[in-house]
Design a protein around this motif. Structure first.
Motif, PDB file in Angstrom:
ATOM      1  N   GLU A 113       0.827  -1.202   0.000  1.00  0.00           N
ATOM      2  CA  GLU A 113       0.000   0.000   0.000  1.00  0.00           C
ATOM      3  C   GLU A 113       0.866   1.259   0.000  1.00  0.00           C
ATOM      4  OE1 GLU A 113      -2.699  -0.185   3.245  1.00  0.00           O
ATOM      5  OE2 GLU A 113      -3.671  -2.032   2.562  1.00  0.00           O
ATOM      6  N   LEU A 114       2.001   1.173   0.659  1.00  0.00           N
ATOM      7  CA  LEU A 114       2.911   2.320   0.695  1.00  0.00           C
ATOM      8  C   LEU A 114       3.434   2.633  -0.701  1.00  0.00           C
ATOM      9  CD1 LEU A 114       4.510   4.397   2.361  1.00  0.00           C
ATOM     10  CD2 LEU A 114       6.293   2.647   2.659  1.00  0.00           C
ATOM     11  N   GLN A 115       3.787   1.598  -1.460  1.00  0.00           N
ATOM     12  CA  GLN A 115       4.293   1.820  -2.811  1.00  0.00           C
ATOM     13  C   GLN A 115       3.227   2.461  -3.694  1.00  0.00           C
ATOM     14  OE1 GLN A 115       5.696  -2.006  -4.121  1.00  0.00           O
ATOM     15  NE2 GLN A 115       7.610  -1.880  -2.945  1.00  0.00           N
ATOM     16  N   ALA A 116       1.992   2.003  -3.509  1.00  0.00           N
ATOM     17  CA  ALA A 116       0.909   2.586  -4.301  1.00  0.00           C
ATOM     18  C   ALA A 116       0.723   4.055  -3.949  1.00  0.00           C
ATOM     19  CB  ALA A 116      -0.384   1.811  -4.070  1.00  0.00           C
ATOM     20  N   LEU A 117       0.817   4.385  -2.701  1.00  0.00           N
ATOM     21  CA  LEU A 117       0.652   5.775  -2.283  1.00  0.00           C
ATOM     22  C   LEU A 117       1.825   6.641  -2.709  1.00  0.00           C
ATOM     23  CD1 LEU A 117      -0.878   5.247   1.279  1.00  0.00           C
ATOM     24  CD2 LEU A 117      -1.996   6.301  -0.712  1.00  0.00           C
ATOM     25  N   VAL A 118       3.018   6.042  -2.767  1.00  0.00           N
ATOM     26  CA  VAL A 118       4.176   6.791  -3.267  1.00  0.00           C
ATOM     27  C   VAL A 118       3.940   7.186  -4.725  1.00  0.00           C
ATOM     28  CG1 VAL A 118       6.606   6.602  -3.922  1.00  0.00           C
ATOM     29  CG2 VAL A 118       5.851   5.811  -1.674  1.00  0.00           C
ATOM     30  N   ALA A 119       3.430   6.234  -5.496  1.00  0.00           N
ATOM     31  CA  ALA A 119       3.156   6.523  -6.906  1.00  0.00           C
ATOM     32  C   ALA A 119       2.054   7.569  -7.041  1.00  0.00           C
ATOM     33  CB  ALA A 119       2.749   5.231  -7.626  1.00  0.00           C
ATOM     34  N   ALA A 120       1.000   7.432  -6.209  1.00  0.00           N
ATOM     35  CA  ALA A 120      -0.096   8.395  -6.275  1.00  0.00           C
ATOM     36  C   ALA A 120       0.367   9.777  -5.860  1.00  0.00           C
ATOM     37  CB  ALA A 120      -1.250   7.929  -5.377  1.00  0.00           C
ATOM     38  N   ALA A 121       1.210   9.865  -4.874  1.00  0.00           N
ATOM     39  CA  ALA A 121       1.719  11.156  -4.422  1.00  0.00           C
ATOM     40  C   ALA A 121       2.598  11.799  -5.489  1.00  0.00           C
ATOM     41  CB  ALA A 121       2.501  10.978  -3.117  1.00  0.00           C
ATOM     42  N   GLU A 122       3.396  10.975  -6.163  1.00  0.00           N
ATOM     43  CA  GLU A 122       4.252  11.510  -7.219  1.00  0.00           C
ATOM     44  C   GLU A 122       3.412  12.035  -8.383  1.00  0.00           C
ATOM     45  OE1 GLU A 122       7.546  12.705  -9.302  1.00  0.00           O
ATOM     46  OE2 GLU A 122       7.341  12.132  -7.182  1.00  0.00           O
ATOM     47  N   LEU A 123       2.348  11.285  -8.728  1.00  0.00           N
ATOM     48  CA  LEU A 123       1.462  11.722  -9.806  1.00  0.00           C
ATOM     49  C   LEU A 123       0.743  13.012  -9.434  1.00  0.00           C
ATOM     50  CD1 LEU A 123       0.092  11.232 -12.543  1.00  0.00           C
ATOM     51  CD2 LEU A 123      -1.607   9.804 -11.345  1.00  0.00           C
ATOM     52  N   ALA A 124       0.259  13.094  -8.197  1.00  0.00           N
ATOM     53  CA  ALA A 124      -0.439  14.307  -7.761  1.00  0.00           C
ATOM     54  C   ALA A 124       0.504  15.504  -7.751  1.00  0.00           C
ATOM     55  CB  ALA A 124      -1.040  14.080  -6.380  1.00  0.00           C
ATOM     56  N   ARG A 125       1.762  15.271  -7.373  1.00  0.00           N
ATOM     57  CA  ARG A 125       2.743  16.367  -7.383  1.00  0.00           C
ATOM     58  C   ARG A 125       2.997  16.864  -8.797  1.00  0.00           C
ATOM     59  NH1 ARG A 125       7.634  17.182  -8.748  1.00  0.00           N
ATOM     60  NH2 ARG A 125       7.870  15.016  -9.420  1.00  0.00           N
ATOM     61  N   ALA A 126       3.131  15.904  -9.726  1.00  0.00           N
ATOM     62  CA  ALA A 126       3.379  16.288 -11.127  1.00  0.00           C
ATOM     63  C   ALA A 126       2.177  17.042 -11.704  1.00  0.00           C
ATOM     64  CB  ALA A 126       3.680  15.034 -11.962  1.00  0.00           C
ATOM     65  N   ASP A 127       0.978  16.571 -11.373  1.00  0.00           N
ATOM     66  CA  ASP A 127      -0.222  17.261 -11.848  1.00  0.00           C
ATOM     67  C   ASP A 127      -0.282  18.683 -11.307  1.00  0.00           C
ATOM     68  OD1 ASP A 127      -1.074  15.133 -13.346  1.00  0.00           O
ATOM     69  OD2 ASP A 127      -2.493  14.378 -11.845  1.00  0.00           O
ATOM     70  N   HIS A 128       0.059  18.834 -10.029  1.00  0.00           N
ATOM     71  CA  HIS A 128       0.013  20.169  -9.432  1.00  0.00           C
ATOM     72  C   HIS A 128       1.015  21.101 -10.106  1.00  0.00           C
ATOM     73  CE1 HIS A 128       1.251  23.119  -6.216  1.00  0.00           C
ATOM     74  NE2 HIS A 128      -0.045  23.400  -6.391  1.00  0.00           N
ATOM     75  N   GLU A 129       2.201  20.597 -10.406  1.00  0.00           N
ATOM     76  CA  GLU A 129       3.205  21.433 -11.077  1.00  0.00           C
ATOM     77  C   GLU A 129       2.745  21.824 -12.492  1.00  0.00           C
ATOM     78  OE1 GLU A 129       6.820  19.255 -10.958  1.00  0.00           O
ATOM     79  OE2 GLU A 129       7.232  19.700  -8.833  1.00  0.00           O
ATOM     80  N   ARG A 130       2.136  20.869 -13.202  1.00  0.00           N
ATOM     81  CA  ARG A 130       1.665  21.167 -14.565  1.00  0.00           C
ATOM     82  C   ARG A 130       0.526  22.190 -14.541  1.00  0.00           C
ATOM     83  NH1 ARG A 130       0.895  16.515 -15.763  1.00  0.00           N
ATOM     84  NH2 ARG A 130      -1.367  16.274 -15.455  1.00  0.00           N
ATOM     85  N   ILE A 131      -0.436  22.002 -13.643  1.00  0.00           N
ATOM     86  CA  ILE A 131      -1.562  22.953 -13.551  1.00  0.00           C
ATOM     87  C   ILE A 131      -1.049  24.323 -13.132  1.00  0.00           C
ATOM     88  CG2 ILE A 131      -3.721  23.459 -12.313  1.00  0.00           C
ATOM     89  CD1 ILE A 131      -3.972  21.261 -14.387  1.00  0.00           C
ATOM     90  N   SER A 132      -0.031  24.349 -12.298  1.00  0.00           N
ATOM     91  CA  SER A 132       0.522  25.619 -11.856  1.00  0.00           C
ATOM     92  C   SER A 132       1.133  26.379 -13.033  1.00  0.00           C
ATOM     93  CB  SER A 132       1.575  25.381 -10.768  1.00  0.00           C
ATOM     94  OG  SER A 132       2.130  26.602 -10.336  1.00  0.00           O
ATOM     95  N   ARG A 133       1.845  25.657 -13.943  1.00  0.00           N
ATOM     96  CA  ARG A 133       2.426  26.312 -15.113  1.00  0.00           C
ATOM     97  C   ARG A 133       1.325  26.820 -16.056  1.00  0.00           C
ATOM     98  NH1 ARG A 133       6.063  21.915 -14.704  1.00  0.00           N
ATOM     99  NH2 ARG A 133       4.885  20.815 -16.357  1.00  0.00           N
ATOM    100  N   LEU A 134       0.291  26.006 -16.227  1.00  0.00           N
ATOM    101  CA  LEU A 134      -0.827  26.419 -17.082  1.00  0.00           C
ATOM    102  C   LEU A 134      -1.560  27.623 -16.509  1.00  0.00           C
ATOM    103  CD1 LEU A 134      -2.274  22.924 -18.092  1.00  0.00           C
ATOM    104  CD2 LEU A 134      -0.943  24.509 -19.533  1.00  0.00           C
ATOM    105  N   PHE A 135      -1.648  27.669 -15.170  1.00  0.00           N
ATOM    106  CA  PHE A 135      -2.308  28.814 -14.538  1.00  0.00           C
ATOM    107  C   PHE A 135      -1.503  30.085 -14.774  1.00  0.00           C
ATOM    108  CE2 PHE A 135      -2.797  31.615 -10.847  1.00  0.00           C
ATOM    109  CZ  PHE A 135      -4.165  31.868 -10.910  1.00  0.00           C
ATOM    110  N   ASP A 136      -0.168  29.950 -14.713  1.00  0.00           N
ATOM    111  CA  ASP A 136       0.681  31.120 -14.976  1.00  0.00           C
ATOM    112  C   ASP A 136       0.508  31.620 -16.412  1.00  0.00           C
ATOM    113  OD1 ASP A 136       1.617  30.966 -12.388  1.00  0.00           O
ATOM    114  OD2 ASP A 136       3.428  29.822 -12.923  1.00  0.00           O
ATOM    115  N   GLN A 137       0.178  30.677 -17.329  1.00  0.00           N
ATOM    116  CA  GLN A 137      -0.029  31.068 -18.723  1.00  0.00           C
ATOM    117  C   GLN A 137      -1.459  31.536 -18.981  1.00  0.00           C
ATOM    118  OE1 GLN A 137       1.049  27.569 -20.932  1.00  0.00           O
ATOM    119  NE2 GLN A 137       3.201  27.616 -20.231  1.00  0.00           N
TER     120      GLN A 137
END
Length: 372
Positions: free
Chosen positions: A108-132
């Motif tokens: 379960e920890l490995q699954a959450l690590v992957a989910a956390a990494e995906l959520a972090r990447a999504d947040h960074e991408r949305i943040s760049r799009l918001f700046d644009q």
């Protein structure tokens, strides 16, 4: 016939008078002998009233307590997969002692690590799009919330995984192992005790009247039944600020070095708190004191006034503290006087005594009885 009968009765009467008279004389003579018979002298042992110089201290009883000590338990349920200690081991803080099965939790920890990494990447991408100016502020907030949520879930799962490992909370000595490999443990199951034995505390209680005599840094000596020939020295490190309402006592804590680990938590201790001064006292053996409800007394051995021989005079005294086999006499005796130390139950005022030839037991200020 009448004359002969009268003569016979007279003769019988004379015989009875003679017999009863003789018995009376014998009884009076025996009573007179017993009344005037000398009472044999009582054999006693004696001791002189000795001037002594006693260290001034407060005596108490206490108990040894570990500076740190606890029963290690599991915080999570699981199957024991590995035990990394032996009973009685010395351990260091943070050392791993026991592992529980954590395969499911790590998956379960490995699954959450992957989910956390995906959520972090999504947040960074949305943040760049918001700046644009390509996405709304609401989209950015949702992405940030999703990243924060997955990070929280990841931290929570990491904590659950860490609970599958039992570690030593401090440096110390382990007790006896209570679990086995392959055993299923519920939360709160005792695994092993751990005690920090050096230094070690000795806690003891004193009456509130003695509070003014106690302060931090005072020296104490502690004796333990396991080591009857040794005294352990320590210092007062804490004084309980409150007085117990039930007993009117206050608690004192002393700290002792215990590098050889001779002192163990829970040991009974006799404590002497050094007050830093000494008292000059007159002392007699405790066996010389006759304790009575109406007062304590001794029998002073003196010579007879009318001739040779010894008698005893009962004298009431006021006693003080005891040290070993001796008791201090505050009032009633002078140095050099002799007091009876045995046979007190057979003595009364002015009883004749003789000093026994048997060697009396020598009293001691620090007796060490052989109880074997």
């Amino acid at each position: 016939m009448n004359l002969r009968l009268i003569m016979l009765l007279g003769a019988v009467l004379l015989v009875f008078v003679a017999v009863f008279g003789l018995q009376k004389l014998q009884s009076e003579g025996l009573n007179d002998f017993l009344d005037n018979m000398p009472i044999p002298a009582v054999s006693v042992s004696v001791a002189e009233v000795e001037p002594m110089n006693w260290a001034n201290y407060l005596a108490a009883v206490g108990s040894a307590r570990a500076v740190n000590g606890t029963q290690l338990t599991t915080q999570s349920a699981g199957l024991v997969t590995e035990i990394r200690f032996n009973s009685g081991d010395q351990v260091k803080k943070g050392q791993i002692l026991l592992l529980l099965d954590d395969d499911t939790d790590r998956s379960e920890l490995q699954a959450l690590v992957a989910a956390a990494e995906l959520a972090r990447a999504d947040h960074e991408r949305i943040s760049r799009l918001f700046d644009q100016g390509s996405v709304s502020k609401a989209d950015l907030d949702r992405a940030k919330a999703q990243a924060d949520q997955t990070r929280g879930q990841l931290a929570s799962q990491q904590s659950r995984v860490s609970l599958k490992t039992v570690r030593a909370p401090f440096d110390g000595t382990l007790g006896i192992r209570l679990v086995n490999v392959g055993e299923y443990l519920a939360p709160g199951t005792a695994v092993v005790s751990v005690q920090q034995l050096d230094p070690i505390y000795v806690d003891f209680n004193l009456p509130e009247q003695q509070l003014s005599q106690v302060h931090l840094g005072q020296t104490i000596e502690a004796g333990f039944d396991a080591w009857p020939d040794q005294q352990f020295e320590g210092t007062v490190t804490a004084i309980e600020p409150a007085i117990d309402r039930g007993t009117r006592n206050f608690r004192v804590q002393a700290t002792l070095r215990n590098g050889d680990q001779r002192i163990r938590p829970g040991m009974f201790s006799r404590v002497a708190l050094d007050l830093g001064s000494a008292d000059d006292v007159l002392a007699v053996p405790q066996t010389a004191i006759s304790y009575n409800p109406y007062g304590n007394a001794v029998f002073v051995v003196v010579e007879k006034e009318e001739g040779e021989g010894l008698i005893v005079k009962r004298r009431f005294v006021r006693t003080g503290r005891t040290v070993g086999d001796f008791v201090a006499v505050v009032e009633g005796l002078s140095a050099g006087e002799r007091v009876a130390t045995s046979g007190l139950l057979r003595l009364s005022n002015d009883s004749a005594v003789e000093i026994s030839d048997e060697l009396p037991l020598e009293p001691s200020l620090a007796p060490t009885p052989n109880n074997s």
